[in-house]
Design a protein around this motif. Structure first.
Motif, short mmCIF file in Angstrom:
data_model
loop_
_atom_site.label_atom_id
_atom_site.label_comp_id
_atom_site.label_asym_id
_atom_site.label_seq_id
_atom_site.Cartn_x
_atom_site.Cartn_y
_atom_site.Cartn_z
N PHE A 226 25.43 -46.04 -23.53
CA PHE A 226 25.91 -47.71 -23.40
C PHE A 226 27.11 -47.64 -24.15
CE2 PHE A 226 23.72 -47.43 -27.61
CZ PHE A 226 24.40 -48.26 -28.28
N GLN B 44 24.90 -53.87 -14.95
CA GLN B 44 24.65 -55.01 -15.93
C GLN B 44 24.70 -54.48 -17.40
OE1 GLN B 44 21.41 -57.38 -14.45
NE2 GLN B 44 22.48 -58.12 -12.50
N GLN B 45 24.49 -53.61 -17.69
CA GLN B 45 24.58 -53.07 -19.11
C GLN B 45 25.85 -53.08 -19.51
OE1 GLN B 45 22.43 -49.46 -21.21
NE2 GLN B 45 24.06 -48.73 -20.61
N TYR B 46 26.90 -53.00 -18.80
CA TYR B 46 28.21 -52.99 -19.18
C TYR B 46 28.95 -54.28 -19.02
CZ TYR B 46 28.30 -47.82 -19.94
OH TYR B 46 27.95 -46.62 -20.36
N GLY C 129 15.60 -57.44 -21.92
CA GLY C 129 16.54 -56.43 -21.65
C GLY C 129 16.06 -55.65 -20.28
N VAL D 107 19.63 -48.76 -29.23
CA VAL D 107 20.16 -49.53 -28.69
C VAL D 107 20.54 -50.83 -29.59
CG1 VAL D 107 20.86 -51.29 -26.85
CG2 VAL D 107 19.80 -48.95 -26.25
N VAL E 78 17.60 -52.91 -19.66
CA VAL E 78 17.23 -51.37 -20.05
C VAL E 78 15.79 -50.96 -20.37
CG1 VAL E 78 18.08 -49.54 -21.63
CG2 VAL E 78 19.86 -51.12 -20.54
N LEU F 243 20.24 -44.70 -20.12
CA LEU F 243 20.81 -45.90 -20.22
C LEU F 243 21.14 -46.30 -21.78
CD1 LEU F 243 19.29 -48.22 -17.51
CD2 LEU F 243 21.44 -47.20 -17.62
N PRO F 244 20.10 -45.87 -22.36
CA PRO F 244 20.22 -46.30 -23.97
C PRO F 244 21.31 -45.52 -24.80
CG PRO F 244 17.87 -46.19 -23.48
CD PRO F 244 18.64 -45.95 -22.21
N ALA G 111 21.11 -51.68 -12.72
CA ALA G 111 20.73 -52.22 -14.18
C ALA G 111 22.09 -51.69 -15.19
CB ALA G 111 19.34 -51.71 -14.56
N ALA G 112 22.35 -50.44 -14.78
CA ALA G 112 23.61 -49.81 -15.60
C ALA G 112 24.73 -50.86 -15.64
CB ALA G 112 23.90 -48.28 -15.25
#
Length: 493
Positions: A53, A338-340, A205, A407, A207, A49-50, A335-336
């Motif tokens: 991104f 929502q990261q985007y 966060g 990140v 992540v 994930l980090p 979660a990924a």
């Protein structure tokens, strides 16, 4: 025709040279982590994930989808050759798969597992393509009260089915809900649970929490519980080409396992364990030679492996259409999203159709890649088991720390990462599930928003949750699921 048009659009996205390379990277990495015992797809995606991104979202999810599918393929290799499942979905495969390997039939066991995975993965992805648009139409009918009730079902099922006890599951869920409340309340602008710490005003966060629980906490736990004994690897004997008799005994279990796995994967907390065990029992019941089960029956490998891979395709249905994770890996993929800044659900199919159908099309392509990778290169994959575990877990901890720091360049994030990682380690030591923590963190704020919207629309009347047929039914399902274990214990007594 809509299905063909959507898939055509998806293949146009997935067949670009860059996305083909990302898909190959994903399935290869997935195979590797599936083979390494204890390193699952949830941990791997959390670690990435980090790193991803800054990637295009479509490319990132093509990698994640490849990892998810590849891990299911790779996990069967260790189950068969060293009697150590790489993933929980391959536990049942070890029963007959390892016996076949000890009898010099390891090549046949690996072949039926790989081909069955390909058949089930392809059919499961086809079902995902066909079912998802219909489920999206159903999701459009849902109002705020219905979505809140649906999330209650997710809370209860994940808590009760993923933990060794309902109390432990709910405790883990409550921890996630509390973490999700940290930060500024969107509606009132008030700070909650920040204790004057400036770094917490934006919340914790997703992540950081995901990497802390599934990478740092899991790596510490695996190092704490690592088995110091040398595992004996069964030699691979014979041709990887199955005989006519093995084909005859395998094709029906492949189809039955596919039919069992897909619907279970789509259920909240359905996972891969239940359908694989159920497939094994079905094959034993239907077999003309039930006495072979437990002693090297090829049906005992073919059926569960098909159910395992089909269930993975089923997991993506509620994730993409409702934004509900039904497994720990799905929770990390949420979660990924929502990261985007993306929210899975009905609108995702309209606003980001290239991402959704590109991901689905890449799963078809990844299945072909996996079949080509797994059978000819099985000898190469087995050598990965020689990696010293201290190097492996030490690398995970280093990669997780550097990834989270990269990140935002924040030391505070690293401190929070290790606090959560140590907390995740304590949860694992005392047999508390960590998946409900992530589900609570992600779905908790969403459930709060939907609850407030429903109450505002009804002008403060809480009966809205009972008066609407959909929400009333879903809340009834949640209550029954929560009380069912206690009722069953009373009935047994």
């Amino acid at each position: 025709m809509d299905l063909l048009a959507n898939l055509g659009h998806g293949f146009a996205v997935a067949l670009t040279p860059a996305n083909l390379l990302w898909s190959l990277l994903g399935v290869t990495l997935g195979t590797v982590i599936g083979i390494l015992p204890g390193i699952g797809p949830a941990l791997t995606i959390a670690l990435l994930l980090p790193v991803t991104f800054k990637l295009d979202p479509t490319s990132a999810f093509i990698i994640f989808g490849g990892i998810y599918y590849g891990a299911m393929y790779g996990s069967s290799t260790t189950s068969i050759l060293i009697n150590t499942p790489g993933e929980t979905g391959s536990i049942i495969t070890a029963i007959d798969g390892n016996k076949m390997a000890r009898q010099g039939r390891g090549a046949a066991a690996l072949a039926t597992a790989a081909i069955g995975s390909f058949v089930a993965g392809t059919i499961g992805t086809l079902l995902l393509s066909a079912v998802a648009p219909s489920v999206v139409k159903l999701a459009l009918v849902f109002g705020p009260a219905d979505y809140f009730a649906l999330m209650c079902v997710a809370f209860v099922t994940v808590s009760s089915l993923l933990g060794s006890s309902v109390l432990k599951g709910i405790t883990a869920l409550f921890i996630g809900l509390v973490i999700g409340l940290i930060g500024i309340d969107v509606q009132t602008g008030q700070a909650r649970y920040v204790f004057g710490i400036r770094e917490l005003f934006d919340g914790v966060g997703i992540v950081v929490v995901a990497v802390g629980l599934f990478a740092v906490g899991e790596a510490l736990y695996l190092a704490y519980r690592r088995d110091l004994r040398e595992e004996e690897i069964a030699p691979i004997k014979g041709s990887l080409m199955m005989t006519r008799e093995e084909w005859r005994r395998s094709w029906k279990p492949w189809l039955r396992g596919t039919a069992i796995g897909f619907p279970f994967g789509a259920l909240p907390a359905g996972g891969t364990e239940i359908p694989t065990f159920l497939s094994y029992l079905v094959e034993k019941r239907l077999s003309k030679k039930p006495e072979e089960f437990g002693h090297g029956a090829i049906e005992g490998v073919a059926g569960p492996e098909a159910a395992n891979n089909s269930a993975v395709a089923g997991v993506l249905v509620p994730l993409l259409t409702f934004g509900l994770p039904t497994s720990s890996t799905a929770a990390i993929m949420l979660a990924a999203f929502q990261q985007y800044g993306l929210q899975p659900g009905p609108l995702l199919f309209e606003s980001n159709s290239a991402l959704v159908w590109g991901l689905i099309a890449s799963l078809y392509i990844g299945n072909v890649m996996l079949l080509v990778l797994n059978l000819p290169l099985v000898g190469v994959w087995v050598r990965l088991l020689a990696i010293p575990t201290p190097w492996l877990y030490g690398g995970i901890l280093l990669f997780a720390t550097l990834g989270v720091y990269g990140v935002n360049g924040s030391v505070a994030d690293v401190i929070i990462l290790w606090i959560i990682g140590l907390g995740g380690f304590v949860l694992r030591v005392y047999d508390y599930p960590v998946a409900p923590v992530v589900v609570g963190l992600i779905l908790g704020p969403m459930a709060e928003i939907q609850f407030r919207r429903a109450v505002q629309i009804s002008q403060g009347d809480l009966m809205v949750f009972i008066e609407r047929p959909i929400s009333a039914t879903l809340l009834a399902v949640a209550i029954i699921t929560l009380l069912a274990p206690a009722i069953m214990r009373l009935v047994r007594r």
